[in-house]
Design an enzyme around this catalytic site. Structure first.
Site, mmCIF file in Angstrom:
data_model
loop_
_atom_site.group_PDB
_atom_site.id
_atom_site.type_symbol
_atom_site.label_atom_id
_atom_site.label_comp_id
_atom_site.label_asym_id
_atom_site.label_seq_id
_atom_site.Cartn_x
_atom_site.Cartn_y
_atom_site.Cartn_z
ATOM 1 N N GLN A 131 0.851 -1.192 0.000
ATOM 2 C CA GLN A 131 0.000 0.000 0.000
ATOM 3 C C GLN A 131 0.886 1.242 0.000
ATOM 4 O OE1 GLN A 131 -1.449 0.813 3.808
ATOM 5 N NE2 GLN A 131 -2.858 2.438 3.199
ATOM 6 N N SER A 134 1.382 6.645 2.354
ATOM 7 C CA SER A 134 2.082 7.634 3.176
ATOM 8 C C SER A 134 3.318 8.175 2.488
ATOM 9 C CB SER A 134 2.504 7.016 4.508
ATOM 10 O OG SER A 134 1.393 6.519 5.180
ATOM 11 N N SER A 166 5.113 -0.859 4.098
ATOM 12 C CA SER A 166 5.390 -2.193 4.623
ATOM 13 C C SER A 166 5.517 -3.186 3.479
ATOM 14 C CB SER A 166 4.267 -2.663 5.554
ATOM 15 O OG SER A 166 4.102 -1.745 6.601
ATOM 16 N N GLU A 249 -8.612 -1.311 6.106
ATOM 17 C CA GLU A 249 -7.445 -1.355 6.989
ATOM 18 C C GLU A 249 -7.868 -1.548 8.439
ATOM 19 O OE1 GLU A 249 -4.977 2.222 7.016
ATOM 20 O OE2 GLU A 249 -3.264 0.949 7.483
ATOM 21 N N GLU A 378 -3.967 9.196 18.382
ATOM 22 C CA GLU A 378 -4.720 10.464 18.368
ATOM 23 C C GLU A 378 -5.771 10.453 17.250
ATOM 24 O OE1 GLU A 378 -1.329 10.298 18.485
ATOM 25 O OE2 GLU A 378 -1.178 10.790 20.609
HETATM 26 C C1 LIG Z 1 5.038 -0.034 11.281
HETATM 27 C C2 LIG Z 1 4.420 0.873 10.289
HETATM 28 C C3 LIG Z 1 3.965 0.379 9.085
HETATM 29 C C4 LIG Z 1 3.392 1.226 8.141
HETATM 30 N N1 LIG Z 1 2.997 0.715 6.939
HETATM 31 C C5 LIG Z 1 2.492 1.550 5.989
HETATM 32 C C6 LIG Z 1 2.157 1.059 4.695
HETATM 33 O O1 LIG Z 1 2.323 -0.124 4.398
HETATM 34 N N2 LIG Z 1 1.689 1.921 3.768
HETATM 35 C C7 LIG Z 1 1.497 3.242 4.051
HETATM 36 O O2 LIG Z 1 1.031 3.963 3.191
HETATM 37 N N3 LIG Z 1 1.805 3.749 5.275
HETATM 38 C C8 LIG Z 1 2.318 2.934 6.243
HETATM 39 N N4 LIG Z 1 2.648 3.443 7.481
HETATM 40 C C9 LIG Z 1 2.500 4.877 7.707
HETATM 41 C C10 LIG Z 1 1.431 5.269 8.695
HETATM 42 O O3 LIG Z 1 0.168 5.172 8.102
HETATM 43 C C11 LIG Z 1 1.745 6.708 9.135
HETATM 44 O O4 LIG Z 1 2.987 6.707 9.781
HETATM 45 C C12 LIG Z 1 0.708 7.240 10.068
HETATM 46 O O5 LIG Z 1 -0.517 7.435 9.412
HETATM 47 C C13 LIG Z 1 1.141 8.550 10.739
HETATM 48 O O6 LIG Z 1 1.593 9.481 9.816
HETATM 49 P P1 LIG Z 1 2.978 10.219 9.994
HETATM 50 O O7 LIG Z 1 4.003 9.199 10.203
HETATM 51 O O8 LIG Z 1 3.135 11.142 8.866
HETATM 52 O O9 LIG Z 1 2.840 11.062 11.326
HETATM 53 P P2 LIG Z 1 2.104 12.449 11.451
HETATM 54 O O10 LIG Z 1 0.809 12.404 10.768
HETATM 55 O O11 LIG Z 1 3.023 13.560 11.115
HETATM 56 O O12 LIG Z 1 1.854 12.457 13.016
HETATM 57 C C14 LIG Z 1 2.791 12.965 13.976
HETATM 58 C C15 LIG Z 1 2.056 13.148 15.294
HETATM 59 O O13 LIG Z 1 1.039 14.135 15.100
HETATM 60 C C16 LIG Z 1 -0.196 13.651 15.512
HETATM 61 N N5 LIG Z 1 -1.255 14.185 14.663
HETATM 62 C C17 LIG Z 1 -1.295 14.290 13.319
HETATM 63 N N6 LIG Z 1 -2.474 14.765 12.916
HETATM 64 C C18 LIG Z 1 -3.222 14.939 14.017
HETATM 65 C C19 LIG Z 1 -4.533 15.401 14.261
HETATM 66 N N7 LIG Z 1 -5.391 15.730 13.277
HETATM 67 N N8 LIG Z 1 -4.956 15.437 15.531
HETATM 68 C C20 LIG Z 1 -4.131 15.071 16.542
HETATM 69 N N9 LIG Z 1 -2.883 14.640 16.370
HETATM 70 C C21 LIG Z 1 -2.433 14.571 15.134
HETATM 71 C C22 LIG Z 1 -0.084 12.138 15.336
HETATM 72 O O14 LIG Z 1 -1.008 11.471 16.141
HETATM 73 C C23 LIG Z 1 1.330 11.883 15.751
HETATM 74 O O15 LIG Z 1 1.436 11.784 17.137
HETATM 75 C C24 LIG Z 1 3.240 2.603 8.424
HETATM 76 C C25 LIG Z 1 3.677 3.103 9.653
HETATM 77 C C26 LIG Z 1 4.278 2.262 10.574
HETATM 78 C C27 LIG Z 1 4.753 2.842 11.868
#
Ligand SMILES: Cc1cc2nc3c(=O)[nH]c(=O)nc-3n(C[C@H](O)[C@H](O)[C@H](O)COP(=O)(O)OP(=O)(O)OC[C@H]3O[C@@H](n4cnc5c(N)ncnc54)[C@H](O)[C@@H]3O)c2cc1C
Lengths: 411, 370
Positions: A131, A134, A166, A249, A378
């Protein structure tokens, strides 16, 4: 109110058991891990072989329609199968994202010919899917992504970068969310594609996680060409398609797995306290065990409530939404506490020294990722507040602004 | 698998809800809180008339002869409205003790009255500021009479009959005492929750008869308390849900900084946490209900789980509901403290969370050893 199998459920369970007995190796106390002693390639080969067997017996995706290799079965049958399979050394991993999220999206939006080509190989584990949503600048707010798709004749040309993907390093295909129009508000300028991960211009670099393992990747796209026939739904309709994937998901991610109450109690029985006896006799330890036990039971029976609603043909209530937001922090807290019980020896992260206790260390370094993947703690609370309790959405500063005019932050 | 209440049971819940919401408003609760009446007699009579007191009592003893699942759905509704009536003491404790261990003559003497609401029952274990353990039971039973002091006894001021834990020649015994008989004196106590009363009961050679086997009193007490814990868990879940709804309703209507406070994330997440804890408690309570209604060997573990989760949920929801209201939440005038008081009361009444967590782990250890 009862936990008894209905006659149909009992018959299904018997069928599953009979099949598993013939086709899988039953777990004993000493071999509980199907991966033991295998390197990555061997583990993958073993998982693929098992997946093909399951699929041929129509146990791989029980709820899928028969035409796609399922049984048109019930979610309860899936649970029954899972309960039975967990007693055998059956490989897991690799296929959940593809079968749980990508292929259902394909089924909803790809052509019949495309589905005829892709569903079976995915189901049998011959082809693995990932997928690609991100990005460095867009995770929770995935609609803010930058990866560009530009139309060029019958193709689209892709430039940009995905991250945290992933399994991209062993995937054959992926579904890819891109920006096709920066001049409209962000949700409206997205388009979804699927692509061959071996397309020229796709470069996959594993990311080393905080644990030191590498399960996810950065994926770079440099002038990657995707035929227009691999567009899923209309140009500009990508957000709606992505919601199909993300809805699946929530069902696919589910509960955190890892050491649980039994393992914690076992550790506490075998660990000496400062006062001499086993530490499980200490009141502070008992209080914590009870709290996590009750949380775990709460999740288990919440799931049973959901299944019951499904089996009666009702839409499950909102209770299903609490699973990950409870289980992931719980896994982290429980394993942190286990390390605490080990006192100074809890610093060791070496299977030779720690033996079975290594599972607590490993899960403690996996749990933080679980609290992020598939929606952070969150974001999940926002979802409960807005969709379950009906509270108002956040004040949005980006709603009617063209994507290109939005502020861009750290990435 | 069918892990839900039946349509009939849900209908009963709806019936109980509309009856109780109609007959028990927050003004009803406040009248008891602020007045001299120990409980709302009219409401009590209405509840009796609806048959709720005898839902789980067999028809031959004047009840409706339904089951414990039916009682669970009623208990949830009693909790929602913070009903100022001795429901839990009379129904979960005294009635359950009689059903579990009463002789035929004891049942015939008391169950019809309890079902009709003509008599109120209670259960007396604690003896003041020390843990309510078997070791700390000093009230003594000599085969025909009881001497000693019990404090705090829920609804002890208004109860007509009490099941009392006492020391006997063979260990611990449970005895049944007619509180309107000789040798009994009562003193009202001030507590956190004046909408449900407590009393000190002093027995001076009060006539008493054994209920259940002599020497087996403590294990019988535990059995009854397990059953009561499940029923009370439903009452707590009802309270928790109601506190959550109060917080939501207030937050939606309150404007600050130019918008509804319900749009602030800190408030949203607080309410999401109330919801999460309430659902975890509800699911544990359902499991308890299953174990209770089928007399399953899992009951001790299921009951402790239901109690621990319910304490966590109601305590949290009642307390955070006050915070979500801001200053008005801290006033006598707002209804937040009705839940705050009731949560403290119910969360301690059958034994604290700390004690039940310890018991839960003991039971898990026993199960693992078996
Ligand atoms: C082990 C793992 C596997 C993954 N696998 C995939 C995959 O296969 N494909 C894929 O596309 N993605 C994947 N991801 C990505 C995952 O979906 C994102 O990391 C996740 O959605 C968070 O986005 P970010 O990392 O940009 O953090 P951010 O969105 O920048 O978040 C940073 C912090 O801000 C907070 N925050 C952000 N927006 C808000 C809001 N509106 N209100 C309150 N708090 C907020 C968050 O809760 C977090 O604490 C994976 C992530 C991990 C850790």
């Amino acid at each position: 109110m009862d936990f008894n199998d209905s006659p149909e459920e009992a018959a299904f369970r018997a069928e599953v058991r009979e099949w598993l007995d013939k086709n899988a190796e039953k777990k004993t106390d000493t071999n509980t891990n199907w991966r033991a002693g295998l390197d990555d390639a061997e583990a993958m080969a073993k998982a693929k072989a098992w997946q093909a067997k399951r699929a041929d017996a129509r146990f791989a995706q029980i709820t899928w329609p028969e035409e796609w290799g399922g049984r048109g079965g019930t979610p309860i049958q899936t649970v029954i199968y899972g309960q039975e399979e967990s007693q055998y050394l059956a490989p897991r991993g690799y296929f959940e994202i593809g079968l749980g999220m990508c292929i259902p999206t394909m089924m909803a939006y790809a052509t019949p010919e495309q589905n005829a080509r892709f569903v079976q190989p995915a189901l049998r584990g011959e082809e693995i899917w990932c997928q690609l949503f991100s990005e460095p600048s867009a995770g929770s707010d995935v609609a803010g992504l930058r990866t560009k798709a530009v139309r060029d004749g019958d193709d689209w040309v892709i430039n940009g970068q995905k991250v945290w993907t992933s399994g991209a390093h062993y995937s054959d295909f992926g579904i890819l969310l891109t920006r096709t129009n920066p001049d409209v508000p962000k949700h409206k300028g997205l388009t979804m594609f699927f692509l061959d991960m071996k397309s020229p211009g796709v470069e996959c670099r594993p990311i080393k996680q905080m644990s030191g393992d590498a399960n996810f990747n950065e994926v770079f796209f440099t002038d990657v060409r995707i035929p227009d026939s691999q567009r899923l739904s209309d140009e500009g309709n990508g957000w709606k398609v992505a919601l199909t994937t993300l809805m699946n998901e929530r069902l696919a991610v589910g509960d955190a797995s890892g050491p649980d109450i039994e393992e914690l109690m076992e550790l506490a029985r075998n660990t000496e306290s400062e006062t001499g006896g086993p530490v499980i006799k200490d009141m502070d330890v008992r209080q914590k065990i009870a709290d996590w036990y009750v949380q775990g039971q709460g999740l288990k029976y919440t799931k049973f409530r959901t299944l019951t609603a499904l089996s009666k043909g009702q839409t499950p209530g909102p209770e299903a939404s609490i699973s990950k937001v409870v289980s992931a922090p719980r896994l982290q807290d429980l394993t942190s506490f286990a390390l605490d019980l080990m006192d100074q020896s809890g610093v060791q992260m070496d299977r030779e020294l720690t033996g079975e206790n290594m599972q607590f260390m490993a899960s403690n370094f996996w749990a933080p990722g679980l609290r992020i993947a598939g929606g952070t703690d969150e974001i999940l609370r926002n979802i409960i507040a807005e969709r379950v309790l009906g509270l108002p959405g956040d004040v949005r500063v980006d709603k009617d602004v063209a994507y290109k005019d939005l502020p861009k932050g750290t990435s | 698998m069918n892990f839900d209440f039946s349509d009939e049971q849900k209908m009963l819940r709806d019936q109980a809800r509309s009856f109780l919401e109609d007959k028990c408003t927050s003004q009803t609760v406040r009248t008891i809180l602020e007045g001299d009446e120990p409980y709302d007699k009219e409401l009590w009579a209405g509840i009796a008339e609806m048959g709720f007191l005898g839902a789980a009592i067999p028809e031959e003893f004047g009840g409706l002869g339904l089951g414990h699942l039916e009682l669970c759905v009623i208990a949830e509704e009693v909790g929602r409205v913070v009903a100022p009536v001795p429901f839990s003491s009379s129904v979960y404790l005294a009635t359950e003790a009689l059903l579990a261990a009463g002789s035929d003559s004891q049942k015939s003497a008391w169950l019809p009255k309890l079902a009709a609401g003509e008599a109120i029952g209670t259960f007396a274990v604690a003896e003041g500021n020390k843990p309510a353990t078997a070791k700390n039971v000093n009230a003594s039973f000599d085969g025909s009479s009881l001497t000693g002091t019990k404090v705090a006894v829920p609804d002890g001021d208004v109860a007509d009959v009490a099941i009392v834990a006492a020391k006997s020649a063979k260990g611990t015994a449970l005895v049944l005492v007619d509180l309107n008989g000789p040798g009994v004196s009562r003193r009202n106590l001030r507590t956190v929750d004046p909408t449900r009363s407590y009393a000190e009961l002093t027995f001076e050679g009060a006539p008493a008869e054994l209920i259940g086997d002599d020497g087996e009193g403590w294990s019988l007490k535990e059995r009854v308390f397990d059953r009561a814990a499940v029923l009370m868990a439903f009452e707590q879940v009802g309270g928790s849900q109601s506190a959550l709804e109060m917080a939501k309703e207030y937050a939606m209507g309150r404007i600050a900084f130019g918008r509804s406070i319900a749009s602030f994330q800190a408030i949203k997440h607080k309410l999401a946490d109330m919801y999460i804890k309430t659902e975890l408690a509800r699911s544990n309570a359902y499991y308890g209900a299953w174990a209770l209604s089928t007399d399953a060997p899992e009951l001790p573990v299921a009951a402790a789980g239901a109690r621990v989760a319910a304490i966590e949920a109601y305590g949290f929801a009642a307390q955070e509901n006050v915070q979500a209201h801001g200053g008005i939440g801290f006033t006598w005038e707002a209804d937040c403290h009705l839940h705050y008081r009731r949560a403290r009361n119910l969360n301690l009444a059958l034994g604290s969370g700390r004690v039940w967590k310890d018991a839960l782990v003991t039971r898990l250890e026993q199960r693992n050893a078996a």
